[in-house]
Scaffold this motif. Structure first.
Motif, PDB file in Angstrom:
ATOM      1  N   PHE A  16    -123.522 109.594  71.861  1.00  0.00           N
ATOM      2  CA  PHE A  16    -124.343 108.908  73.133  1.00  0.00           C
ATOM      3  C   PHE A  16    -123.164 107.894  73.758  1.00  0.00           C
ATOM      4  O   PHE A  16    -122.951 108.045  75.019  1.00  0.00           O
ATOM      5  N   LYS A  17    -122.560 106.970  73.147  1.00  0.00           N
ATOM      6  CA  LYS A  17    -121.684 105.958  73.675  1.00  0.00           C
ATOM      7  C   LYS A  17    -120.786 106.798  74.140  1.00  0.00           C
ATOM      8  O   LYS A  17    -119.985 106.410  75.347  1.00  0.00           O
ATOM      9  N   ASP A  18    -119.811 107.809  73.555  1.00  0.00           N
ATOM     10  CA  ASP A  18    -118.805 108.602  73.993  1.00  0.00           C
ATOM     11  C   ASP A  18    -119.160 109.283  75.437  1.00  0.00           C
ATOM     12  O   ASP A  18    -118.570 109.163  76.424  1.00  0.00           O
ATOM     13  N   GLY A  19    -120.374 109.875  75.388  1.00  0.00           N
ATOM     14  CA  GLY A  19    -121.031 110.431  76.819  1.00  0.00           C
ATOM     15  C   GLY A  19    -120.812 109.228  77.633  1.00  0.00           C
ATOM     16  O   GLY A  19    -120.684 109.625  78.762  1.00  0.00           O
ATOM     17  N   TYR A  20    -121.549 108.113  77.411  1.00  0.00           N
ATOM     18  CA  TYR A  20    -121.415 106.970  78.418  1.00  0.00           C
ATOM     19  C   TYR A  20    -120.271 106.698  79.158  1.00  0.00           C
ATOM     20  O   TYR A  20    -120.280 106.587  80.141  1.00  0.00           O
ATOM     21  N   ARG A  21    -119.229 106.607  78.295  1.00  0.00           N
ATOM     22  CA  ARG A  21    -117.845 106.331  78.773  1.00  0.00           C
ATOM     23  C   ARG A  21    -117.317 107.394  79.441  1.00  0.00           C
ATOM     24  O   ARG A  21    -116.578 107.129  80.404  1.00  0.00           O
ATOM     25  N   ALA A  22    -117.417 108.658  79.436  1.00  0.00           N
ATOM     26  CA  ALA A  22    -117.385 109.617  79.972  1.00  0.00           C
ATOM     27  C   ALA A  22    -117.797 109.509  81.474  1.00  0.00           C
ATOM     28  O   ALA A  22    -117.345 109.873  82.588  1.00  0.00           O
ATOM     29  N   GLU A  23    -119.294 109.134  81.303  1.00  0.00           N
ATOM     30  CA  GLU A  23    -119.808 108.895  82.849  1.00  0.00           C
ATOM     31  C   GLU A  23    -119.128 107.724  83.505  1.00  0.00           C
ATOM     32  O   GLU A  23    -119.013 107.641  84.600  1.00  0.00           O
ATOM     33  N   LEU A  24    -118.612 106.681  82.711  1.00  0.00           N
ATOM     34  CA  LEU A  24    -118.060 105.395  83.345  1.00  0.00           C
ATOM     35  C   LEU A  24    -116.695 106.210  83.987  1.00  0.00           C
ATOM     36  O   LEU A  24    -116.297 105.725  85.245  1.00  0.00           O
ATOM     37  N   ASP A  25    -116.043 106.950  83.426  1.00  0.00           N
ATOM     38  CA  ASP A  25    -114.684 107.624  83.868  1.00  0.00           C
ATOM     39  C   ASP A  25    -115.102 108.313  85.193  1.00  0.00           C
ATOM     40  O   ASP A  25    -114.306 108.388  86.412  1.00  0.00           O
ATOM     41  N   ARG A  26    -116.137 109.056  85.227  1.00  0.00           N
ATOM     42  CA  ARG A  26    -116.542 109.838  86.413  1.00  0.00           C
ATOM     43  C   ARG A  26    -117.005 108.967  87.724  1.00  0.00           C
ATOM     44  O   ARG A  26    -116.327 109.280  88.661  1.00  0.00           O
ATOM     45  N   LEU A  27    -117.614 107.939  87.244  1.00  0.00           N
ATOM     46  CA  LEU A  27    -117.944 106.730  88.335  1.00  0.00           C
ATOM     47  C   LEU A  27    -116.652 106.155  88.854  1.00  0.00           C
ATOM     48  O   LEU A  27    -116.573 106.079  90.059  1.00  0.00           O
ATOM     49  N   GLY A  28    -115.939 106.002  88.199  1.00  0.00           N
ATOM     50  CA  GLY A  28    -114.551 105.259  88.429  1.00  0.00           C
ATOM     51  C   GLY A  28    -113.778 106.102  89.159  1.00  0.00           C
ATOM     52  O   GLY A  28    -113.015 105.614  90.363  1.00  0.00           O
ATOM     53  N   ALA A  29    -113.756 107.568  89.131  1.00  0.00           N
ATOM     54  CA  ALA A  29    -112.804 108.344  89.834  1.00  0.00           C
ATOM     55  C   ALA A  29    -113.567 108.501  91.279  1.00  0.00           C
ATOM     56  O   ALA A  29    -112.715 108.779  92.244  1.00  0.00           O
ATOM     57  N   SER A  30    -114.640 107.979  91.426  1.00  0.00           N
ATOM     58  CA  SER A  30    -115.261 108.029  92.707  1.00  0.00           C
ATOM     59  C   SER A  30    -115.145 106.942  93.602  1.00  0.00           C
ATOM     60  O   SER A  30    -115.646 106.834  94.832  1.00  0.00           O
TER      61      SER A  30
END
Length: 359
Positions: free
Chosen positions: A311-325
């Motif tokens: 879950f935490k790894d997936g959460y950080r992937a979401e942070l990366d996607r948000l940051g890219a936007s």
């Protein structure tokens, strides 16, 4: 040199949550060859401290840092890794390959993990997991830019500062706090999460936020059950927020009312990932000290999420996607909000310590 409770909680929570077998190796190599369990309970400028159990009972083991005295947070990882390597050498165990940078220790107990997934199955010598204290090194996204989750982690390292009032949390982490201290902490959590979950509801339908929030994360029902168990049915009339908690909650509501998704995520990230990391160690410590089962520590039960590491790894992937936007300006603004969240949290510890001293 004594590190603040935020640092101690983060390091011990990480070691006990993700590197329990490394703790055992260190205990067996440095004093208790028959150790059956080992839990890291302290960090200071001279040594790491473990609670070790063997056939003779329970012991406290202090192991000096191989490189001598330390005074800076990044030095902790270096020395823990050195202890791990030395333990492996003494025991004839092949050490794992270390890589990456020093871990970030969050103000309420989270150590931010690298983006490489960790196995939940437990470490094996020479296989599968990072070395003790190693968080891994997040790769760039192919454009030479750091992933945004790493930007947030590294950009806030300097804010996880020691605090004179943080002895309140240190007492809880070291088993010196009273049950009343723990109840006071749970009460502050109630006011924090009431505000945080209100803010999350304000942006729940925004596509930029939906990937972060699972219903299994919601904490208010568990906090209400914990407070009813710990205080009684009239718990609502018997708790109050300290000034720092009031300010913290007000800021989270302000961000939610603004509809600023990145700002809500900044607070969401600092709180929930802390609960999923160092918070798990807090639960074990409090449960053992005060003989609590599920009732009283339900707040820390995230079993509905499945693997917390995944879950935490997936959460950080979401942070990366948000940051890219986000634009560079918005990224900087979100990082500032993350730093503000850490400051609010530390201020809560200060207020709790002050209230305890004045009681």
């Amino acid at each position: 040199m004594n590190f603040g409770a935020d640092v101690v909680a983060g390091v011990t929570g990480h070691m006990n949550g993700d590197h329990s077998e490394d703790n055992l190796l260190i205990a067996r190599a440095f004093g208790y060859p028959g150790a059956m369990s080992s839990e890291m309970i302290g960090v200071n400028g001279e040594a790491g401290v473990w609670r070790v159990s063997d056939d003779a009972g329970e012991h406290e083991l202090s192991v000096p840092w191989p490189g001598g005295s330390i005074s800076e947070r990044p030095q902790i990882r270096r020395e823990v890794v050195a202890l791990y390597r030395a333990a492996c050498e003494r025991l004839g165990v092949e050490p794992r390959q270390e890589h990456g940078s020093a871990p970030a220790v969050h103000a309420h107990g989270e150590v931010a993990h690298g983006e490489a997934a960790h196995s939940e199955a437990g470490p094996r010598a020479g296989h599968g997991r990072h070395a003790a204290g190693d968080e891994g090194s997040a790769p760039s996204d192919g454009s030479g830019q750091k992933p945004f989750s790493r930007v947030l982690r590294e950009g806030s390292w300097s804010d996880h500062s020691d605090s004179e009032g943080a002895t309140f949390m240190e007492d809880i982490m070291r088993g010196r706090g009273s049950l009343a201290d723990y109840v006071d902490l749970v009460a502050q959590h109630y006011f924090m999460y009431e505000a945080l979950e209100e803010a999350a509801a304000k942006v729940a339908d925004d596509p930029a936020f939906t990937g972060f929030h699972s219903e299994a994360l919601v904490r208010l029902p568990a906090l209400e059950a914990d407070l009813a168990h710990l205080i009684g049915p009239d718990w609502r009339e018997r708790i109050s927020a300290v000034p720092a908690t009031e300010a913290y909650a007000a800021r989270m509501r302000e961000v939610g009312d603004e509809g600023w998704v990145a700002g809500v995520v900044a607070h969401h990230y600092t709180r929930y990932l802390g609960d999923l990391s160092g918070g798990q160690f807090i639960a074990k410590r409090v449960a053992r000290q005060h003989e609590l089962q599920h009732e009283g520590i339900a707040f820390y039960d995230f079993s509905e999420l499945g693997s917390l590491t995944e879950f935490k790894d997936g959460y950080r992937a979401e942070l990366d996607r948000l940051g890219a936007s986000l634009s560079a300006e918005e990224q900087a603004r979100m990082l500032d909000e993350v730093r503000a969240a850490y400051a609010f949290n530390t201020a809560v510890f200060v207020d709790l310590g002050r209230a305890k001293a004045n009681a």
